[in-house]
Write a protein that holds these residues in place. Structure first.
Motif, short mmCIF file in Angstrom:
data_model
loop_
_atom_site.label_atom_id
_atom_site.label_comp_id
_atom_site.label_asym_id
_atom_site.label_seq_id
_atom_site.Cartn_x
_atom_site.Cartn_y
_atom_site.Cartn_z
N MET A 50 0.58 -0.98 0.08
CA MET A 50 -0.63 -0.03 -0.10
C MET A 50 0.67 1.28 -0.14
N ARG A 51 0.24 2.61 -1.08
CA ARG A 51 1.37 3.05 -0.95
C ARG A 51 1.07 4.31 0.12
N GLU A 52 2.51 4.71 0.64
CA GLU A 52 2.13 5.58 2.02
C GLU A 52 1.22 7.01 1.08
N LYS A 53 0.71 7.82 2.06
CA LYS A 53 -0.32 8.82 1.68
C LYS A 53 0.44 10.44 2.04
N LEU A 54 -0.37 11.24 2.01
CA LEU A 54 0.44 12.96 2.94
C LEU A 54 0.00 12.74 3.89
N PRO A 55 0.34 12.82 5.17
CA PRO A 55 -0.43 12.98 5.90
C PRO A 55 -1.61 14.57 6.35
N PRO A 56 -3.03 15.07 6.67
CA PRO A 56 -3.92 15.98 6.59
C PRO A 56 -3.16 17.13 6.16
N ALA A 57 -3.29 18.00 5.59
CA ALA A 57 -2.02 19.22 5.48
C ALA A 57 -3.55 20.34 5.21
N ASP A 58 -3.74 21.79 5.39
CA ASP A 58 -4.62 22.82 5.41
C ASP A 58 -3.86 22.92 3.43
N TRP A 59 -2.85 23.02 2.83
CA TRP A 59 -3.25 23.13 2.36
C TRP A 59 -3.84 22.33 1.05
N THR A 60 -3.79 21.07 1.77
CA THR A 60 -4.15 20.38 0.54
C THR A 60 -5.96 20.48 0.51
N ARG A 61 -6.18 20.98 1.06
CA ARG A 61 -7.83 21.42 1.11
C ARG A 61 -8.28 21.91 0.48
N ARG A 62 -7.05 23.49 0.06
CA ARG A 62 -7.73 24.44 -0.93
C ARG A 62 -8.75 24.65 -1.49
N ALA A 63 -10.01 25.75 -1.47
CA ALA A 63 -10.36 25.09 -2.83
C ALA A 63 -10.54 25.87 -4.01
N LEU B 251 -3.70 11.68 -2.51
CA LEU B 251 -2.84 11.60 -1.44
C LEU B 251 -2.10 10.49 -1.72
N GLU B 252 -2.14 9.40 -2.06
CA GLU B 252 -1.04 8.84 -2.75
C GLU B 252 0.03 9.52 -3.14
N VAL B 253 1.49 8.64 -2.68
CA VAL B 253 2.25 8.93 -2.79
C VAL B 253 2.98 8.35 -3.85
N PHE B 254 3.55 9.05 -4.64
CA PHE B 254 4.03 8.13 -6.04
C PHE B 254 5.63 8.28 -5.80
#
Length: 387
Positions: free
Chosen positions: A1-14, A133-136
């Motif tokens: 299973m690929r690692e994912k980015l942890p929760p971050a405000d910038w990833t939720r920006r509209a 948010l999966e990391v490659f």
């Protein structure tokens, strides 16, 4: 299973979601610093997106979505989307056709791995899906990030021959993210190919050096650069020990890092050398002036008197480079000298050089007494006129 980015405000920006939607399904991945810094729990400043779409198509899709863009680096596939938050660079996947150590000729690609392979360090070749948010990671960047190892992708010497500035970038990333012991292959390649730095533009070297010196504590890395012969290739006048002493003073005085002050710490106390270095690194006029002033350091008995004469910033430079305390300047603002030449003329002195001489002498007395009020300045003038 690929690692994912942890929760971050910038990833939720509209506005980012709108941008990704405009490019279309599967046509966008976050890449580079934003991914790396989020995984490390660091603050994210710049967001870059990679896409298999060619620049003309990127512009068309953004325009259709009502998003303004600027072709900031269209020759190399980069379009900047203008957003209400931070602008976002969108770059088409690429592969290098030719490189000469300073410039690369590229071709656009549809292959994510091929794009990753042309990047410098494994920790910078991490991509993330904006939806899952999966990391490659194709080159072990996640493992390197977890142990704070800065490592070139593939053959270190080949990476450096493609772009000589990667030597300085390596040490900047080592100072910011690296642990010890450093990657042996990377250090060996940088030491061997350090003479190639002489072929780079002085502006690029100056910019990269300032970025390195602006980091919290680059002193151990700069000392290692000196040991490997890299520092001497770009700044033969440098003494790395001076930077270590200044960082200790910064810590003691709780004063933030400043790259120009730290550059001065690397140089001898010689205004001529400071002027030469400033010209060679293409520093701005203000930076050049400051570097030269710092090189004129000596035994300054009065911090406030020094700040009055040369400015608070320059005085801080001199005091800190001399290892002196700076508390006398905390919150202090230089007062205006409460005496004008007209007041001296009114006392019967003929206008001319004598007025200027008396004015300078009274000002020197005023500084020596710690900037007393106007009544005391009047007394100092009386004493001068009675001589």
């Amino acid at each position: 299973m690929r690692e994912k980015l942890p929760p971050a405000d910038w990833t939720r920006r509209a506005e980012l979601a709108e941008l990704v939607a405009a490019l279309g399904p599967g046509n966008a991945r976050y890449v580079g610093g934003a991914v790396r810094d989020t995984l490390l729990g660091c603050e994210v400043h710049d967001i870059d997106i990679a896409t298999p779409l060619e620049p003309v198509e990127v512009i068309a899709r953004l325009e259709a979505a009502g998003i303004r863009s600027v072709p900031t680096g269209i020759k190399h596939g980069t379009i900047t989307a203008i957003r209400e938050g931070d602008n976002v660079e969108i770059t088409t996947l690429r592969r290098d056709l030719t490189t000469d150590g300073r410039h690369a000729r590229v071709a656009f690609s549809q292959d994510w791995r091929e794009d990753a392979a042309r990047r410098d360090f494994t920790i910078n070749a991490l991509y993330a899906d904006p939806h899952t948010l999966e990391v490659f990671d194709w080159f072990g960047g996640l493992d390197d990030l977890h142990v704070r190892r800065v490592r070139f992708i593939g053959d270190a010497r080949q990476r450096i021959r493609e772009d000589h500035l990667r030597i300085l970038r390596y040490f900047r990333f080592q100072a910011r993210f690296g642990s010890q012991p450093a990657d042996e292959e990377a250090e060996s390649a940088c030491a061997e190919l350090a003479p190639m730095l002489k072929g780079l533009s002085r502006e690029r070297i100056g910019w990269e050096l300032q970025n390195l010196l602006a980091l919290p504590d680059p002193a151990p890395t700069v000392a290692r650069m000196a040991e490997l012969g890299v520092l001497g290739a770009i700044l033969p006048e440098a003494d790395a020990a001076g930077l270590s002493r200044l960082v200790a003073v910064e810590t003691r005085e709780a004063i933030a890092a400043d790259p120009i002050r730290r550059l001065a710490a690397l140089l001898p106390a010689d205004p001529g050398i400071a002027e030469q270095v400033a010209a060679r690194l293409r520093l701005s006029i203000a930076q050049k002036k400051r570097l030269i002033l710092a090189a004129r350091r000596g035994e300054e008995a009065d911090p406030r008197g020094l700040a009055y004469r040369i400015g608070t910033e320059a005085a801080l430079d001199r005091l800190m480079l001399a290892g002196r305390e700076t508390t006398a300047l905390n919150g202090w603002h230089a007062p205006a000298f409460p005496l004008k030449g007209g007041a001296i003329v009114a006392r019967g002195v003929a206008a001319g050089p004598e007025v200027a001489r008396i004015l300078r002498a009274v000002e020197a007395d005023w500084i020596a007494e710690g900037f007393p009020d106007a009544d005391r300045v009047a007394e100092l003038l009386d004493k001068r006129l009675m001589r």
